[in-house]
Design an enzyme around this catalytic site. Sequence first.
Site, PDB file in Angstrom:
ATOM      1  CB  SER A   1      -3.621   8.743   6.544  1.00 34.06           C
ATOM      2  OG  SER A   1      -3.998   7.445   6.947  1.00 34.06           O
ATOM      3  CE  LYS A   2       3.456   8.799   5.008  1.00 35.87           C
ATOM      4  NZ  LYS A   2       4.640   8.885   5.804  1.00 35.87           N
ATOM      5  NE  ARG A   3      -2.070   5.143  10.253  1.00 36.23           N
ATOM      6  CZ  ARG A   3      -3.012   5.809  10.891  1.00 36.23           C
ATOM      7  NH1 ARG A   3      -4.010   5.172  11.427  1.00 36.23           N
ATOM      8  NH2 ARG A   3      -2.950   7.105  11.017  1.00 36.23           N
ATOM      9  CB  SER A   4      -6.263   4.925   3.732  1.00 32.63           C
ATOM     10  OG  SER A   4      -5.722   6.174   4.023  1.00 32.63           O
TER      11      SER A   4
END
Length: 530
Positions: free
Chosen positions: A288-291
């Site tokens: 996800s974007k957070r990764s």
Amino acid sequence: MLFRAWRRPLSRLATVQHILNRRAGLSLHSIQRFQHTSPARVRFAPSPTGYLHLGGLRTALYNYLLAKKTNGSFILRIEDTDRTRLVEGATDKLISALSWAGVEADEGPRQGGPHSPYFQSQRTDIYRHHAQYLIDNGHAYRCFCTPDRLDDMRKEQSKRGRRIAYDRRCASLTNEQIEKNLAMDMPFTVRLKTPKGMTQIDDFLHGKVNFNNAILDDSVLMKSDGYPTYHLANVVDDYLMGITHVLRGDEWLPSTPKHVLLYRAFGWEAPQFIHLPLLLNKDGTKLSKRSGDVHVEQYIDKGYFPEAVANFVALLGWAPPNAEEEIFTMDELLEKFDLAGLNKSQAVVSLEKLDWINKQHLLKRAQTAQGLQSMVDYLVPVIRNRFTNSVPGGEASPRLEPTYIKNVLVTMKERIRNVMDIADMCPYFFVEPAYDTEQASALRKKLKPNAIAAVNKEETRRMLEALAPFDAEKINEFFQQIAADNNAKVNHVQMAMRYAMTGTNVGAAVNSTMALLGKSTCVDRLARSF
Ligand code: GLU
């Protein structure tokens, strides 16, 4: 059959072949790999809500490869009916990122095609018409419940620990009530009347999956703003556009029984579904974007090659026929790709692997004059922008001669993984090195005093100036000579010289580096460094 007697003998064949293979006990990866050979019509159907995700590129690529492989068509359809989630410019960005990776549509917003328009927001009449058909035939109903009522209903359900689902209050409205509401212009949505029982889907990777309709809810098909929801628009368009195979991410698997119910309600044959495994981070969490970097644009900006990123995503869920062979250009992917190589286990995204793949493509490019030139063309503006007027040594402009940059690339190719490394790791090829950085000071501290003394003396500078030809071999002899004359070790002399020439310990062999920089630059740097 409604509207059009459209048949898909070709996709049927594919399915039948697959079932036969399975019956014969052939696994998907057995020698007789399942080949789909008749023309496939496939689509990539992104919602323009942001950037192209790596997973999106993979979906688009597999669709594209299947289409090309079978002389079929790859359609780009923009699913922009959720007007609240639209992002300005997202469609253009998506198309540019796909095109960068070499994934070009045969039909779509840019090229048009027999099923124009390819923006769902411009096809609302079609969906309304189909929703009306569903209502008229008892497969859907108008729901006049207000958002407040629905909200209260959900709160109540959650308080009682019940499943959150529409309570079907409007499913049993009489004709009179409906007419009255319509006459009062009451806003309404259209909901699917989910039948009782089970719905089975037949997925190429997952096989037969059964869903209890009780968990499906009466999904909204048309919203009160007149736009369809994903389910209705997706099914109607896949049918009208003649889609034979739906290759998409696993996150859409739970929606598929709803789609199958819609196909049935319309009396249409469903396409072959192929749900692709999720992409995961190394720690097993969903990508996800957070990764970190999940957008294709981030890889473009970082200097990765399009063929490397395409190669990388191709391997996230597809195993090439020969497991030993992993590096493919787009043409090679086209040659090798087949549905049999798809696997359903979730794929871990490893950026080290991407770097490795990128490096292999870099070495591949470096083998041809054209490939080298492509990297030079890429680097010239990068170096110009990066180093103009930011030159610590006071030099006005960086070195940009194409032949010089080409030689730098050839010298450095084994040590870099990305063309951008040339600018990131070796600024000293283009501008004067800075000796006052932390890195330079740390390196200086490691130098042996006798090596510094040997390098930093008049006699050595004179010898360097007299060196001819100024090539790697001659420079090596020079190192040997000054080491012997000054009773120093050759590698200590080389280290001191590397410091003087580059201010870092990053780079190719010092003699090759010096040969590239050229004599006058080396003489100047030697005079200036210590
Ligand atoms: N619009 C959906 C998406 O954004 C399409 C899913 C599908 O391919 O059916 O991914």
